[in-house]
Design a protein around this motif. Structure first.
Motif, mmCIF file in Angstrom:
data_model
loop_
_atom_site.group_PDB
_atom_site.id
_atom_site.type_symbol
_atom_site.label_atom_id
_atom_site.label_comp_id
_atom_site.label_asym_id
_atom_site.label_seq_id
_atom_site.Cartn_x
_atom_site.Cartn_y
_atom_site.Cartn_z
ATOM 1 N N GLN A 215 16.342 42.984 76.731
ATOM 2 C CA GLN A 215 16.409 41.634 77.290
ATOM 3 C C GLN A 215 16.911 40.656 76.241
ATOM 4 O O GLN A 215 16.806 40.898 75.036
ATOM 5 N N ALA A 216 17.473 39.579 76.746
ATOM 6 C CA ALA A 216 17.943 38.531 75.832
ATOM 7 C C ALA A 216 16.746 37.695 75.394
ATOM 8 O O ALA A 216 15.840 37.435 76.188
ATOM 9 N N ILE A 217 16.748 37.314 74.143
ATOM 10 C CA ILE A 217 15.667 36.461 73.644
ATOM 11 C C ILE A 217 15.980 35.029 74.071
ATOM 12 O O ILE A 217 17.058 34.509 73.776
ATOM 13 N N PRO A 218 15.053 34.379 74.786
ATOM 14 C CA PRO A 218 15.359 33.042 75.304
ATOM 15 C C PRO A 218 15.442 31.997 74.194
ATOM 16 O O PRO A 218 14.908 32.186 73.096
ATOM 17 N N THR A 219 16.083 30.918 74.507
ATOM 18 C CA THR A 219 16.195 29.804 73.572
ATOM 19 C C THR A 219 14.792 29.350 73.160
ATOM 20 O O THR A 219 13.890 29.300 73.992
ATOM 21 N N GLY A 220 14.656 29.018 71.909
ATOM 22 C CA GLY A 220 13.343 28.589 71.431
ATOM 23 C C GLY A 220 12.550 29.726 70.805
ATOM 24 O O GLY A 220 11.527 29.497 70.180
ATOM 25 N N TYR A 221 13.038 30.965 70.990
ATOM 26 C CA TYR A 221 12.386 32.133 70.393
ATOM 27 C C TYR A 221 13.386 32.875 69.518
ATOM 28 O O TYR A 221 14.604 32.683 69.644
ATOM 29 N N MET A 222 12.871 33.711 68.670
ATOM 30 C CA MET A 222 13.763 34.487 67.816
ATOM 31 C C MET A 222 13.067 35.763 67.346
ATOM 32 O O MET A 222 11.835 35.852 67.353
ATOM 33 N N ALA A 223 13.882 36.732 66.960
ATOM 34 C CA ALA A 223 13.337 37.936 66.328
ATOM 35 C C ALA A 223 13.253 37.659 64.835
ATOM 36 O O ALA A 223 14.205 37.150 64.243
ATOM 37 N N ILE A 224 12.111 37.960 64.241
ATOM 38 C CA ILE A 224 11.996 37.760 62.790
ATOM 39 C C ILE A 224 13.027 38.663 62.116
ATOM 40 O O ILE A 224 13.024 39.871 62.334
ATOM 41 N N PRO A 225 13.918 38.071 61.315
ATOM 42 C CA PRO A 225 15.005 38.883 60.748
ATOM 43 C C PRO A 225 14.500 39.978 59.831
ATOM 44 O O PRO A 225 13.428 39.861 59.230
ATOM 45 N N VAL A 226 15.277 41.037 59.705
ATOM 46 C CA VAL A 226 14.898 42.165 58.843
ATOM 47 C C VAL A 226 15.040 41.748 57.383
ATOM 48 O O VAL A 226 15.767 40.826 57.061
ATOM 49 N N PRO A 227 14.343 42.472 56.492
ATOM 50 C CA PRO A 227 14.302 42.023 55.103
ATOM 51 C C PRO A 227 15.605 42.238 54.353
ATOM 52 O O PRO A 227 16.381 43.120 54.668
ATOM 53 N N GLU A 229 16.933 42.574 50.156
ATOM 54 C CA GLU A 229 16.449 43.479 49.124
ATOM 55 C C GLU A 229 15.250 42.942 48.375
ATOM 56 O O GLU A 229 14.510 43.681 47.765
ATOM 57 N N SER A 230 15.051 41.662 48.360
ATOM 58 C CA SER A 230 13.913 41.134 47.624
ATOM 59 C C SER A 230 13.118 40.212 48.539
ATOM 60 O O SER A 230 13.653 39.627 49.477
ATOM 61 N N PRO A 231 11.833 40.077 48.260
ATOM 62 C CA PRO A 231 11.028 39.141 49.045
ATOM 63 C C PRO A 231 11.589 37.725 48.974
ATOM 64 O O PRO A 231 11.557 36.991 49.957
ATOM 65 N N LYS A 232 12.127 37.378 47.793
ATOM 66 C CA LYS A 232 12.657 36.024 47.634
ATOM 67 C C LYS A 232 13.843 35.802 48.574
ATOM 68 O O LYS A 232 13.932 34.788 49.267
ATOM 69 N N GLU A 233 14.745 36.801 48.603
ATOM 70 C CA GLU A 233 15.901 36.668 49.484
ATOM 71 C C GLU A 233 15.471 36.727 50.945
ATOM 72 O O GLU A 233 16.026 36.030 51.798
ATOM 73 N N THR A 234 14.496 37.575 51.221
ATOM 74 C CA THR A 234 13.991 37.654 52.596
ATOM 75 C C THR A 234 13.401 36.313 53.003
ATOM 76 O O THR A 234 13.653 35.816 54.115
ATOM 77 N N ALA A 235 12.617 35.722 52.088
ATOM 78 C CA ALA A 235 12.012 34.423 52.399
ATOM 79 C C ALA A 235 13.094 33.389 52.663
ATOM 80 O O ALA A 235 13.005 32.600 53.616
ATOM 81 N N ALA A 236 14.140 33.412 51.828
ATOM 82 C CA ALA A 236 15.232 32.442 52.005
ATOM 83 C C ALA A 236 15.895 32.655 53.361
ATOM 84 O O ALA A 236 16.212 31.699 54.084
ATOM 85 N N ARG A 237 16.081 33.917 53.711
ATOM 86 C CA ARG A 237 16.730 34.225 54.987
ATOM 87 C C ARG A 237 15.864 33.739 56.159
ATOM 88 O O ARG A 237 16.360 33.204 57.142
ATOM 89 N N LEU A 238 14.581 33.966 56.049
ATOM 90 C CA LEU A 238 13.682 33.558 57.125
ATOM 91 C C LEU A 238 13.634 32.041 57.257
ATOM 92 O O LEU A 238 13.590 31.503 58.366
#
Lengths: 431, 171
Positions: A215-227, A229-238
């Motif tokens: 299913q399509a994710i409706p507006t206002g919601y999102m899938a938490i992006p995958v990590p 290589e580092s927690p810092k970069e993951t945090a920045a991405r999130l």
């Protein structure tokens, strides 16, 4: 500087006693051959005939497939019962959770894990993010089911295009793959977002049900992006994706620091934009030198109270406790007075009070063992952390040579990241 | 020779030293076996290239170093805790365990690039030219990294080794 010969000798001796398993040569060859077959399989995806039943405008993909060995005239499998949509417009069948990447989500059984893989092989029923498709080392294949999210690995010739309203996907027929465990595999892709979802299971119905839940994710919601290589970069991405990120250090003495262990909610979960995501990151250092200083400091505090040495960090209040129960707060400088350590309780674990961790710390440090693993020799496993200090490094001081557990005691010292002592707790064995 | 048979023979012959090399390059024993499996699995798919290489070992070690680097990037080893080096001399013949631990600790104190050249040169016994090929760096860089790496190892392993080196040097 070392001579060449000395360097050779040193390196050889450093690993001379290492026990190495037998070379898995035959298994490597088998795996290599399997990988070749897998490559052929990927190519075969494009060759599978399609049966096109396109559900336009529906948020959930209807049952549109047939297995590779079904004749074209076969009736499609009846659609599974569609559960009522939830308030946010996402459909979560009972007993499942939604996971996704980019603009789409699928429903997987609630008890499936995330990234339960080794060497590319799922070890249990699991959702897997990225790193799919390449089997470069091996773990025997298991009879488990998995959903792999990643980038599109190959073009899907002959796939059905389906409009989910907000996004267009392609879906291939389910095919059966021979191997140690013959399994069924199906795939959907989102070409506009370079997202691929590969579902594999020895039970074709599981593959079908999961693909049906796309299913399509409706507006206002999102899938938490995958990590990254580092927690810092993951945090920045999130953060860039619109989430609030909290980093949480988790003490893992046997790992390197800075490894992303898990997240809460799990990566891939569908959440409202702006949600808070906690990233649990390993904090590996055993701080050996610091541990030594702290223990030495506490001993000197008790044995040379007129000259308490200093340790790094501010002199914050210290919570004194019994077992996992915090009792009261003292300030560290006051603890050079033995009376300040006393906890006036009638009994604890069958012993009569008052109790003092300070008395134990005044004993000979050469008779102690100090560990950060909480392996207390006379306790049933690791005693619970005192509430509020579970994020701290917990050093456990125990007597080394005891003839009976009745002689056993433990002083748990809770140390925060800056090296300050937060709490000290006395533990005694419960007869 | 049948490529699979040739590959199998090579794996059996080199498995042990590759795993030990991976340990010297910084892996735990378990990780080392995983990494070497990954390396050899990659080499299987390109075995013809390995066979045609001037020095197959150099090709395989290059793959090993690349796999290791990739693994580290994935896991993001931002911080590798290093145990404090022992204060006492590692030349104490009564304590071989301490010597081994201190060699591994001293290796971990090198930069990754220094460590790779030291291990490939002195454990894998590749020539400087082969190390340069394996790591994709100029031979001059191999020499300078070896020199700095050995100097650092000498310092970290204590005066005893340095003294021995001085005694053994014609200078």
């Amino acid at each position: 500087m070392l001579t060449d010969d000395r360097a050779r000798d040193l390196l050889r001796s450093a690993v001379a006693d290492l026990t190495v398993s037998d070379a898995p040569a035959d298994e490597l060859v088998r795996r290599g051959r399997r990988t070749r077959r897998r490559t052929r399989l990927t190519a075969a995806f494009g060759a599978v005939a399609l049966v096109a039943v396109i559900a336009v405008g529906s948020a959930v993909v209807s049952d549109i497939e047939r297995t590779a060995d079904q004749p074209a005239a076969t009736q499609p499998t009846p659609p599974t019962e569609t559960p009522p949509p939830t308030e946010n417009g996402l459909v979560t069948p009972p007993g499942t959770r939604l996971v996704g990447m980019g603009p789409i989500a699928v429903a997987v059984p609630q008890d499936w894990g995330t990234n339960k893989v080794k060497c590319g092989q799922p070890l249990a029923d699991t959702v897997v993010f990225e790193g799919t498709g390449t089997l470069l080392c091996f773990v025997p294949q298991r009879d488990v089911s998995s959903v792999h999210f990643g980038e599109i690995t190959s073009a899907q010739k002959g796939a059905t295009t389906i409009d989910l309203g907000e996004v267009e996907i392609t879906r291939s027929d389910i095919v059966e793959v021979q191997g140690d465990y013959p399994f069924s595999v199906g795939r959907v892709t989102v070409p506009s977002h370079d997202v691929e979802v590969l579902v594999r299971s020895t039970d074709e119905q599981i593959v079908r049900r999961i693909l049906d839940s796309v299913q399509a994710i409706p507006t206002g919601y999102m899938a938490i992006p995958v990590p990254y290589e580092s927690p810092k970069e993951t945090a920045a991405r999130l953060k860039t994706a619109g989430l609030v990120v909290r980093l949480n250090d988790v003490y893992r003495p046997n790992m390197s620091s800075g490894v992303l262990l898990s997240s809460d909610p799990p990566l891939g979960s569908i959440v409202p934009r702006g949600s808070t995501v906690t990233l649990n990151v390993s904090e590996a250092t055993t701080r050996t030198e610091q541990n030594h200083q702290i223990v030495e400091y506490l001993h000197e505090l008790m044995t040379a109270p007129d000259r308490p040495p200093q340790i790094s960090g501010p002199m914050l209040p210290v919570t004194l406790g019994l077992g996992d129960e915090p009792v009261r707060v003292e300030h560290l400088p006051n603890l050079n007075n033995p009376d300040a350590w006393l906890i006036h309780r009638e009994s604890f674990n069958g012993y009569n009070g008052p109790f003092s961790a300070g008395d134990k710390l005044a004993t000979d440090p050469d008779t102690w063992t100090v560990t950060a693993e909480g392996q207390q020799s006379c306790s049933w496993g690791r005693a619970a952390d005192m509430p509020g200090f579970d994020k701290d490094l917990r050093l456990t001081i125990e007597p080394e040579n005891i003839t009976s557990c009745l002689e056993w005691w433990a002083v748990d010292v809770y140390v925060d990241k800056s090296g300050s002592i937060d709490a000290i707790s006395l533990n005694l064995v419960e007869p | 020779m049948d490529p699979d048979a040739d590959y199998t023979t090579y794996v059996r012959a080199r498995w042990d030293s590759l795993v030990r090399s991976a340990v010297l390059l910084g892996c735990s024993p378990t990780e080392a076996e995983d990494i070497v499996q990954t390396t050899l699995a990659r080499c299987y798919s390109g075995w013809a290239k390995v066979q045609s290489a001037d020095v197959p070992d150099a090709y395989v070690y290059r793959t090993l170093v690349n796999c290791l680097a990739k693994s580290r990037r994935r896991r993001w080893l931002a911080e590798t805790p290093t145990e404090r080096l022992p204060d006492r001399s590692v030349e104490d013949p009564a304590d071989a365990v301490a010597e081994r631990a201190s060699v591994l600790a001293a290796l971990s104190a090198l930069t990754e690039s220094q460590r790779a050249v030291v291990v490939l040169r002195y454990y894998a016994d590749l020539s400087e030219r082969q190390v340069a090929d394996a790591l994709g760096i100029p031979a001059g860089t191999v020499k300078s990294r070896l020199s700095r790496g050995l100097e650092q190892l000498g310092k970290d392993l204590g005066d005893a080794d340095a003294d021995e080196a001085r005694r053994g040097s014609p200078c």
